[in-house]
Design a protein around this motif. Structure first.
Motif, PDB file in Angstrom:
ATOM      1  N   ALA A   1      44.248  22.930  33.612  1.00  0.00           N
ATOM      2  CA  ALA A   1      43.392  22.333  33.726  1.00  0.00           C
ATOM      3  C   ALA A   1      41.956  21.374  34.297  1.00  0.00           C
ATOM      4  N   LEU A   2      42.160  20.851  35.062  1.00  0.00           N
ATOM      5  CA  LEU A   2      41.927  20.661  36.543  1.00  0.00           C
ATOM      6  C   LEU A   2      40.978  22.206  37.027  1.00  0.00           C
ATOM      7  N   LEU A   3      41.720  22.793  37.761  1.00  0.00           N
ATOM      8  CA  LEU A   3      41.227  23.939  38.659  1.00  0.00           C
ATOM      9  C   LEU A   3      40.338  24.614  37.110  1.00  0.00           C
ATOM     10  N   GLY A   4      40.495  24.557  35.991  1.00  0.00           N
ATOM     11  CA  GLY A   4      39.761  25.342  36.294  1.00  0.00           C
ATOM     12  C   GLY A   4      38.560  24.777  35.613  1.00  0.00           C
ATOM     13  N   VAL A   5      38.020  24.077  35.657  1.00  0.00           N
ATOM     14  CA  VAL A   5      36.943  23.587  35.098  1.00  0.00           C
ATOM     15  C   VAL A   5      36.502  23.222  37.150  1.00  0.00           C
ATOM     16  N   ILE A   6      37.132  22.708  38.139  1.00  0.00           N
ATOM     17  CA  ILE A   6      36.612  23.292  38.664  1.00  0.00           C
ATOM     18  C   ILE A   6      36.024  24.737  39.737  1.00  0.00           C
ATOM     19  N   VAL A   7      36.686  25.418  38.875  1.00  0.00           N
ATOM     20  CA  VAL A   7      36.366  26.758  38.860  1.00  0.00           C
ATOM     21  C   VAL A   7      35.432  26.997  38.187  1.00  0.00           C
ATOM     22  N   THR A   8      34.907  26.518  36.799  1.00  0.00           N
ATOM     23  CA  THR A   8      34.127  27.442  36.554  1.00  0.00           C
ATOM     24  C   THR A   8      32.101  26.215  37.220  1.00  0.00           C
ATOM     25  N   VAL A   9      32.693  24.894  37.225  1.00  0.00           N
ATOM     26  CA  VAL A   9      31.374  24.130  38.650  1.00  0.00           C
ATOM     27  C   VAL A   9      31.077  25.533  39.573  1.00  0.00           C
ATOM     28  N   LEU A  10      32.043  26.011  40.266  1.00  0.00           N
ATOM     29  CA  LEU A  10      31.774  26.671  40.971  1.00  0.00           C
ATOM     30  C   LEU A  10      31.331  28.411  40.859  1.00  0.00           C
ATOM     31  N   VAL A  11      31.406  28.174  40.086  1.00  0.00           N
ATOM     32  CA  VAL A  11      30.741  30.128  38.609  1.00  0.00           C
ATOM     33  C   VAL A  11      29.103  29.919  39.132  1.00  0.00           C
ATOM     34  N   VAL A  12      29.921  28.488  38.223  1.00  0.00           N
ATOM     35  CA  VAL A  12      28.077  28.187  37.226  1.00  0.00           C
ATOM     36  C   VAL A  12      26.946  28.272  38.845  1.00  0.00           C
ATOM     37  N   VAL A  13      27.510  27.090  40.315  1.00  0.00           N
ATOM     38  CA  VAL A  13      26.835  26.797  40.535  1.00  0.00           C
ATOM     39  C   VAL A  13      26.620  28.123  42.038  1.00  0.00           C
ATOM     40  N   VAL A  14      27.480  28.736  42.007  1.00  0.00           N
ATOM     41  CA  VAL A  14      27.207  30.668  42.778  1.00  0.00           C
ATOM     42  C   VAL A  14      26.570  31.837  42.115  1.00  0.00           C
TER      43      VAL A  14
ATOM     44  N   ARG B   1      26.054  30.811  26.778  1.00  0.00           N
ATOM     45  CA  ARG B   1      26.491  31.351  27.984  1.00  0.00           C
ATOM     46  C   ARG B   1      27.498  30.130  29.201  1.00  0.00           C
ATOM     47  N   LEU B   2      27.493  29.324  29.592  1.00  0.00           N
ATOM     48  CA  LEU B   2      28.127  27.671  29.734  1.00  0.00           C
ATOM     49  C   LEU B   2      29.762  28.032  29.339  1.00  0.00           C
ATOM     50  N   PHE B   3      29.460  27.446  28.543  1.00  0.00           N
ATOM     51  CA  PHE B   3      30.602  27.717  27.568  1.00  0.00           C
ATOM     52  C   PHE B   3      32.155  29.123  27.394  1.00  0.00           C
TER      53      PHE B   3
ATOM     54  N   TRP C   1      36.443  31.835  29.499  1.00  0.00           N
ATOM     55  CA  TRP C   1      37.581  32.957  29.820  1.00  0.00           C
ATOM     56  C   TRP C   1      37.949  32.256  31.154  1.00  0.00           C
ATOM     57  N   THR C   2      37.245  31.871  32.187  1.00  0.00           N
ATOM     58  CA  THR C   2      37.742  30.589  33.141  1.00  0.00           C
ATOM     59  C   THR C   2      38.849  29.934  33.173  1.00  0.00           C
ATOM     60  N   PHE C   3      38.276  29.198  32.075  1.00  0.00           N
ATOM     61  CA  PHE C   3      40.115  28.293  31.371  1.00  0.00           C
ATOM     62  C   PHE C   3      41.097  28.907  31.028  1.00  0.00           C
TER      63      PHE C   3
END
Length: 62
Positions: free
Chosen positions: A35-48, A2-4, A9-11
């Motif tokens: 790419a940097l924003l994609g990683v940051i947004v992915t981390v935020l989505v997982v945390v939320v 699920r994380l992948f 999709w976020t990327f």
């Protein structure tokens, strides 16, 4: 797995948004920024998603 898919999709969506916003502002497309924003947004989505409770809200009848 699920994380992948979340990252995948976020990327893609962040890359698309970076391209569109860059085009609207008249600046060139920068893959590294997307790419940097994609990683940051992915981390935020997982945390939320981890902070939102899974149980139902409960019965609100008065």
């Amino acid at each position: 797995m699920r994380l992948f898919w979340t990252f995948f999709w976020t990327f893609l969506l962040v890359q698309m948004a970076t391209y569109v916003m860059g085009s609207m502002q008249g600046i060139g497309y920068n893959f590294t920024t997307g790419a940097l924003l994609g990683v940051i947004v992915t981390v935020l989505v997982v945390v939320v998603a981890a902070l939102i409770p899974d149980e139902p809200a409960g019965d609100h009848h008065h």
